[in-house]
Design a protein around this motif. Structure first.
Motif, PDB file in Angstrom:
ATOM      1  N   ARG A  74       6.094  13.704  10.357  1.00 55.79           N
ATOM      2  CA  ARG A  74       5.896  15.229  10.578  1.00 55.79           C
ATOM      3  C   ARG A  74       7.241  15.704  11.053  1.00 55.79           C
ATOM      4  NH1 ARG A  74       0.416  14.796  13.579  1.00 55.79           N
ATOM      5  NH2 ARG A  74      -0.831  13.939  12.122  1.00 55.79           N
ATOM      6  N   SER A  75       7.959  14.771  11.711  1.00 58.53           N
ATOM      7  CA  SER A  75       9.376  15.561  12.253  1.00 58.53           C
ATOM      8  C   SER A  75      10.449  15.255  11.464  1.00 58.53           C
ATOM      9  CB  SER A  75       9.219  15.235  13.841  1.00 58.53           C
ATOM     10  OG  SER A  75       9.471  13.639  13.805  1.00 58.53           O
ATOM     11  N   MET A  76      10.374  14.322  10.363  1.00 63.12           N
ATOM     12  CA  MET A  76      11.475  13.975   9.663  1.00 63.12           C
ATOM     13  C   MET A  76      12.028  15.272   8.796  1.00 63.12           C
ATOM     14  SD  MET A  76      11.930  10.350   8.916  1.00 63.12           S
ATOM     15  CE  MET A  76      11.248   8.989   9.930  1.00 63.12           C
ATOM     16  N   PRO A  77      13.240  15.088   8.657  1.00 60.42           N
ATOM     17  CA  PRO A  77      13.958  16.103   7.888  1.00 60.42           C
ATOM     18  C   PRO A  77      13.488  16.158   6.425  1.00 60.42           C
ATOM     19  CG  PRO A  77      15.435  15.388   9.408  1.00 60.42           C
ATOM     20  CD  PRO A  77      14.395  14.528   9.569  1.00 60.42           C
ATOM     21  N   GLY A  78      13.131  17.029   6.003  1.00 63.41           N
ATOM     22  CA  GLY A  78      12.691  17.244   4.341  1.00 63.41           C
ATOM     23  C   GLY A  78      11.432  16.999   4.069  1.00 63.41           C
ATOM     24  N   ASP A  86       0.965  -1.170   0.053  1.00 68.77           N
ATOM     25  CA  ASP A  86       0.014   0.081  -0.075  1.00 68.77           C
ATOM     26  C   ASP A  86       0.973   1.198  -0.162  1.00 68.77           C
ATOM     27  OD1 ASP A  86      -2.533  -1.379   0.218  1.00 68.77           O
ATOM     28  OD2 ASP A  86      -2.460  -1.188   2.296  1.00 68.77           O
ATOM     29  N   TRP A  87       0.710   1.932  -0.880  1.00 68.46           N
ATOM     30  CA  TRP A  87       1.628   3.200  -1.039  1.00 68.46           C
ATOM     31  C   TRP A  87       0.829   4.349  -0.835  1.00 68.46           C
ATOM     32  CZ3 TRP A  87       6.836   3.059  -1.795  1.00 68.46           C
ATOM     33  CH2 TRP A  87       7.307   1.551  -2.073  1.00 68.46           C
ATOM     34  N   HIS A  88       1.496   5.695  -0.405  1.00 70.63           N
ATOM     35  CA  HIS A  88       1.007   6.632   0.063  1.00 70.63           C
ATOM     36  C   HIS A  88       1.763   7.876  -0.650  1.00 70.63           C
ATOM     37  CE1 HIS A  88      -1.617   4.755   2.869  1.00 70.63           C
ATOM     38  NE2 HIS A  88      -0.534   4.156   3.195  1.00 70.63           N
ATOM     39  N   LEU A  89       1.377   9.200  -0.651  1.00 70.72           N
ATOM     40  CA  LEU A  89       2.001  10.277  -1.051  1.00 70.72           C
ATOM     41  C   LEU A  89       2.410  11.202  -0.194  1.00 70.72           C
ATOM     42  CD1 LEU A  89       2.963  11.194  -4.072  1.00 70.72           C
ATOM     43  CD2 LEU A  89       0.813  12.481  -3.993  1.00 70.72           C
ATOM     44  N   LEU A  90       3.724  11.666  -0.297  1.00 68.05           N
ATOM     45  CA  LEU A  90       4.105  12.430   0.870  1.00 68.05           C
ATOM     46  C   LEU A  90       4.913  13.660   0.212  1.00 68.05           C
ATOM     47  CD1 LEU A  90       5.344  11.997   3.742  1.00 68.05           C
ATOM     48  CD2 LEU A  90       7.636  11.666   2.874  1.00 68.05           C
ATOM     49  N   LEU A  91       4.374  15.033   0.686  1.00 65.12           N
ATOM     50  CA  LEU A  91       4.746  15.997   0.296  1.00 65.12           C
ATOM     51  C   LEU A  91       6.178  16.539   0.914  1.00 65.12           C
ATOM     52  CD1 LEU A  91       4.348  18.776  -1.299  1.00 65.12           C
ATOM     53  CD2 LEU A  91       3.033  19.569   0.731  1.00 65.12           C
ATOM     54  N   CYS A  92       7.327  16.794   0.153  1.00 66.50           N
ATOM     55  CA  CYS A  92       8.437  17.073   0.742  1.00 66.50           C
ATOM     56  C   CYS A  92       8.833  18.769   0.798  1.00 66.50           C
ATOM     57  CB  CYS A  92       9.490  16.381  -0.026  1.00 66.50           C
ATOM     58  SG  CYS A  92       9.427  14.754  -0.109  1.00 66.50           S
ATOM     59  N   LYS A  93       9.800  19.062   1.548  1.00 64.69           N
ATOM     60  CA  LYS A  93      10.376  20.413   1.537  1.00 64.69           C
ATOM     61  C   LYS A  93      10.821  20.730   0.251  1.00 64.69           C
ATOM     62  CE  LYS A  93      10.579  20.825   6.329  1.00 64.69           C
ATOM     63  NZ  LYS A  93      11.579  21.006   7.446  1.00 64.69           N
ATOM     64  N   PRO A  94      10.739  22.087  -0.444  1.00 69.18           N
ATOM     65  CA  PRO A  94      11.489  22.226  -1.642  1.00 69.18           C
ATOM     66  C   PRO A  94      12.770  21.924  -1.829  1.00 69.18           C
ATOM     67  CG  PRO A  94      10.189  24.434  -0.776  1.00 69.18           C
ATOM     68  CD  PRO A  94      10.363  23.211   0.370  1.00 69.18           C
ATOM     69  N   GLY A 124       6.054  -0.538   5.302  1.00 67.91           N
ATOM     70  CA  GLY A 124       7.152  -1.492   5.500  1.00 67.91           C
ATOM     71  C   GLY A 124       7.376  -1.896   7.015  1.00 67.91           C
ATOM     72  N   GLN A 125       8.420  -1.653   7.508  1.00 65.79           N
ATOM     73  CA  GLN A 125       8.699  -1.927   8.914  1.00 65.79           C
ATOM     74  C   GLN A 125       8.098  -0.893   9.963  1.00 65.79           C
ATOM     75  OE1 GLN A 125      12.948  -2.812   9.032  1.00 65.79           O
ATOM     76  NE2 GLN A 125      12.828  -4.600   7.673  1.00 65.79           N
ATOM     77  N   GLY A 126       7.863   0.206   9.233  1.00 59.79           N
ATOM     78  CA  GLY A 126       7.468   1.143  10.149  1.00 59.79           C
ATOM     79  C   GLY A 126       5.957   1.313  10.184  1.00 59.79           C
ATOM     80  N   ALA A 127       5.282   0.406  10.110  1.00 63.04           N
ATOM     81  CA  ALA A 127       3.665   0.225  10.158  1.00 63.04           C
ATOM     82  C   ALA A 127       3.327   0.789  11.540  1.00 63.04           C
ATOM     83  CB  ALA A 127       3.192  -1.274  10.230  1.00 63.04           C
ATOM     84  N   GLY A 128       2.179   1.718  11.660  1.00 63.07           N
ATOM     85  CA  GLY A 128       1.717   2.267  12.756  1.00 63.07           C
ATOM     86  C   GLY A 128       2.602   3.336  13.404  1.00 63.07           C
ATOM     87  N   GLN A 129       3.594   4.016  12.387  1.00 59.12           N
ATOM     88  CA  GLN A 129       4.459   5.134  13.016  1.00 59.12           C
ATOM     89  C   GLN A 129       4.470   6.264  11.958  1.00 59.12           C
ATOM     90  OE1 GLN A 129       8.465   3.821  13.242  1.00 59.12           O
ATOM     91  NE2 GLN A 129       7.770   1.910  14.370  1.00 59.12           N
ATOM     92  N   TRP A 130       3.095   6.500  11.618  1.00 54.91           N
ATOM     93  CA  TRP A 130       3.000   7.467  10.626  1.00 54.91           C
ATOM     94  C   TRP A 130       3.346   8.972  11.408  1.00 54.91           C
ATOM     95  CZ3 TRP A 130       3.002   6.399   5.807  1.00 54.91           C
ATOM     96  CH2 TRP A 130       2.461   4.960   5.564  1.00 54.91           C
TER      97      TRP A 130
END
Length: 176
Positions: free
Chosen positions: A80-84, A13-21, A70-76
């Motif tokens: 928000r705090s990830m760089p980029g 299952d794929w989702h879309l993520l918006l990145c910083k410029p 992937g292995q990060g299931a449930g860690q959405w």
């Protein structure tokens, strides 16, 4: 980089993520390190610097990457705090929106092992083509040759004289 041919990644299952410029690569790196599967299709773009032309890889969808738990299931919430990263695309406070499975699977099938999107067109010298975008959109021309970097070189009739032009294969189709 993930193996794009794996059935696990195509069926995920794929989702879309918006990145910083201009931070797609930073976001991909950080998401991969924390257990998320990421997919960022690339394409070759022409860059001009100091009068020289270079071909570089750039994201097809500037500012966006595809992400699977992937292995990060449930860690959405970690996203928000990830760089980029700006945000995960979704609807309000509900779970993130799913990207249709066929879209990501189709993109993965067209990419090589490095994530570089491959054109599905093979052009031959002497063929008639039509340019679909750019400054020469809707021009019909004959292919003079195709170089090792897969650029299509054509002769255009501009103002009564023949002019050689190199065109990205993604911007041309076979003329009918």
């Amino acid at each position: 980089m993930l193996s794009l041919r794996s059935d696990h990644f195509i069926a995920a299952d794929w989702h879309l993520l918006l990145c910083k410029p201009n931070q797609n690569h930073i976001a991909c790196h950080n998401l991969s390190r924390t257990g998320f599967d990421v997919f960022m299709p690339l394409h070759s773009v022409e860059r001009r610097r100091r009068g020289r032309v270079r071909w570089e890889s750039a994201p097809v969808f500037k500012g966006y990457i595809f992400v699977s738990a992937g292995q990060g299931a449930g860690q959405w919430h970690k996203l928000r705090s990830m760089p980029g990263v700006v945000q995960l695309i979704g609807f309000g406070r509900r779970a993130p929106a799913l990207v249709p499975a066929g879209v990501v699977a189709g993109l993965m099938e067209r990419c090589d092992a490095n994530g570089l999107l491959q054109t599905d067109k093979d052009f031959m010298t002497g063929e008639r083509i039509r340019i679909t975008s750019g400054p020469f959109a809707d021009f019909v021309a004959t292919i003079e040759h195709v170089d090792v970097e897969r650029r299509v070189h054509v002769l255009l009739d501009l103002l009564g004289s023949k002019t050689r032009v190199a065109v990205d294969p993604a911007r041309v189709i076979h003329a009918v």
